[in-house]
Design a protein around this motif. Structure first.
Motif, PDB file in Angstrom:
ATOM      1  N   VAL A 285       0.841  -1.190   0.000  1.00  0.00           N
ATOM      2  CA  VAL A 285       0.000   0.000   0.000  1.00  0.00           C
ATOM      3  C   VAL A 285       0.877   1.240   0.000  1.00  0.00           C
ATOM      4  N   ARG A 286       0.571   2.204  -0.902  1.00  0.00           N
ATOM      5  CA  ARG A 286       1.347   3.428  -1.025  1.00  0.00           C
ATOM      6  C   ARG A 286       0.492   4.611  -0.588  1.00  0.00           C
TER       7      ARG A 286
ATOM      8  N   ALA B  38      -9.841   5.648  -0.677  1.00  0.00           N
ATOM      9  CA  ALA B  38      -9.909   4.960  -1.963  1.00  0.00           C
ATOM     10  C   ALA B  38      -8.580   4.273  -2.224  1.00  0.00           C
ATOM     11  N   LEU B  39      -8.649   2.982  -2.513  1.00  0.00           N
ATOM     12  CA  LEU B  39      -7.440   2.174  -2.736  1.00  0.00           C
ATOM     13  C   LEU B  39      -7.526   1.500  -4.089  1.00  0.00           C
ATOM     14  N   ALA B  40      -6.542   1.784  -4.966  1.00  0.00           N
ATOM     15  CA  ALA B  40      -6.523   1.218  -6.314  1.00  0.00           C
ATOM     16  C   ALA B  40      -6.046  -0.231  -6.294  1.00  0.00           C
ATOM     17  N   ALA B  41      -6.244  -0.902  -7.417  1.00  0.00           N
ATOM     18  CA  ALA B  41      -5.892  -2.320  -7.517  1.00  0.00           C
ATOM     19  C   ALA B  41      -4.403  -2.556  -7.307  1.00  0.00           C
TER      20      ALA B  41
ATOM     21  N   HIS C 208      -2.980   4.464  -2.743  1.00  0.00           N
ATOM     22  CA  HIS C 208      -3.990   5.187  -1.982  1.00  0.00           C
ATOM     23  C   HIS C 208      -4.251   6.496  -2.705  1.00  0.00           C
ATOM     24  N   LEU C 209      -5.483   6.739  -3.122  1.00  0.00           N
ATOM     25  CA  LEU C 209      -5.792   7.951  -3.879  1.00  0.00           C
ATOM     26  C   LEU C 209      -6.157   9.119  -2.980  1.00  0.00           C
TER      27      LEU C 209
END
Length: 251
Positions: free
Chosen positions: A90-91, A132-135, A139-140
């Motif tokens: 996770v970023r 919101a977490l992308a595939a 982390h958006l």
């Protein structure tokens, strides 16, 4: 064996984990007078863990209180996880990573490890948090609002004539003040979750899974027009993923 500690705004949760996963024991304690004695009692009889890891969103005084009890019981200090720029796939979207609540980060770690990304991670408690977490683990960003119960208390404290004489119920249309306050605050929380999910869906390139946790999740879930994946102990499970990653790296 690892002891995991989640110091939240309302209570502290703990779990004794047998690697690589699975709780041997767990519990939760409210922050109140006599907390230290209750924590000592809860930990009495537990075997000494190889590692103690903690995540906190509370003040330094309560962290010190917990560390003191842990030190006397197990003769070691907790490892305090502060929010990193990235970990466990996770970023963090924050320019100052440490400003993101570690509870939010760890809830995303748990969701990512469980294979739910892309997703919206919502936690309903003292605060309502949305991320919101992308595939790919990006982390958006997210939002923070008062939780439904905090909204109700804030409204009552700030007004002279809104003084419900009983706990309200949730309706689409309320015909009295108690129900109007309760209904308005809970429906506002549900509406914010739905709006957030709608706005981030194009950015996540597909309909995200809604992950819903927190102490008020069960009461909030029926109000949502979206399907939700209910989750428990997201922060503790995220801590478990992080601890396992650290252990593998050190070996």
């Amino acid at each position: 064996m690892r002891l995991l500690l989640d110091l939240g705004n309302t209570r502290m949760k703990w779990a004794l984990m047998l690697q690589p996963e699975g709780w041997l024991a767990q519990g939760a304690l409210d922050w109140q007078e006599g907390f230290a004695a209750q924590l000592e009692s809860a930990l009495a009889g537990l075997p000494t863990p190889e590692m103690i890891v903690a995540a906190s969103v509370v003040d330094a005084a309560r962290e010190a209180l917990v560390a003191d009890v842990i030190g006397r019981r197990f003769a070691r200090a907790p490892i305090w996880l502060r929010t990193p720029a990235s970990a466990c796939g996770v970023r963090n979207a924050y320019a100052e990573p440490q400003r993101l609540g570690v509870d939010r980060f760890l809830a995303m770690v748990a969701a990512y490890a469980d294979g739910y990304a892309p997703c919206v991670v919502a936690s309903a408690g003292t605060a309502l948090t949305l991320d919101a977490l992308a595939a790919d683990g990006r982390h958006l960003g997210g939002l923070i609002a008062p939780g439904p119960l905090l909204m109700q208390r804030s409204l009552i404290d700030a007004t002279a004539r809104v003084r419900p004489e009983r706990t309200g119920e949730i309706f689409d249309l309320a015909d009295n003040t108690a129900d109007a306050v309760t209904s308005g605050c809970w429906q506002a929380a549900a509406a914010l979750i739905e709006r957030f999910a709608a706005r981030v869906t194009p950015l996540l390139e597909g309909a995200p899974t809604l992950i819903l946790g927190g102490g008020d999740a069960a009461e909030l879930q029926p109000l949502l027009a979206l399907p939700a994946q209910m989750t428990r102990d997201g922060v503790l499970r995220g801590l478990a993923v992080w601890a396992n990653t650290q252990s593998r790296a050190s070996n």
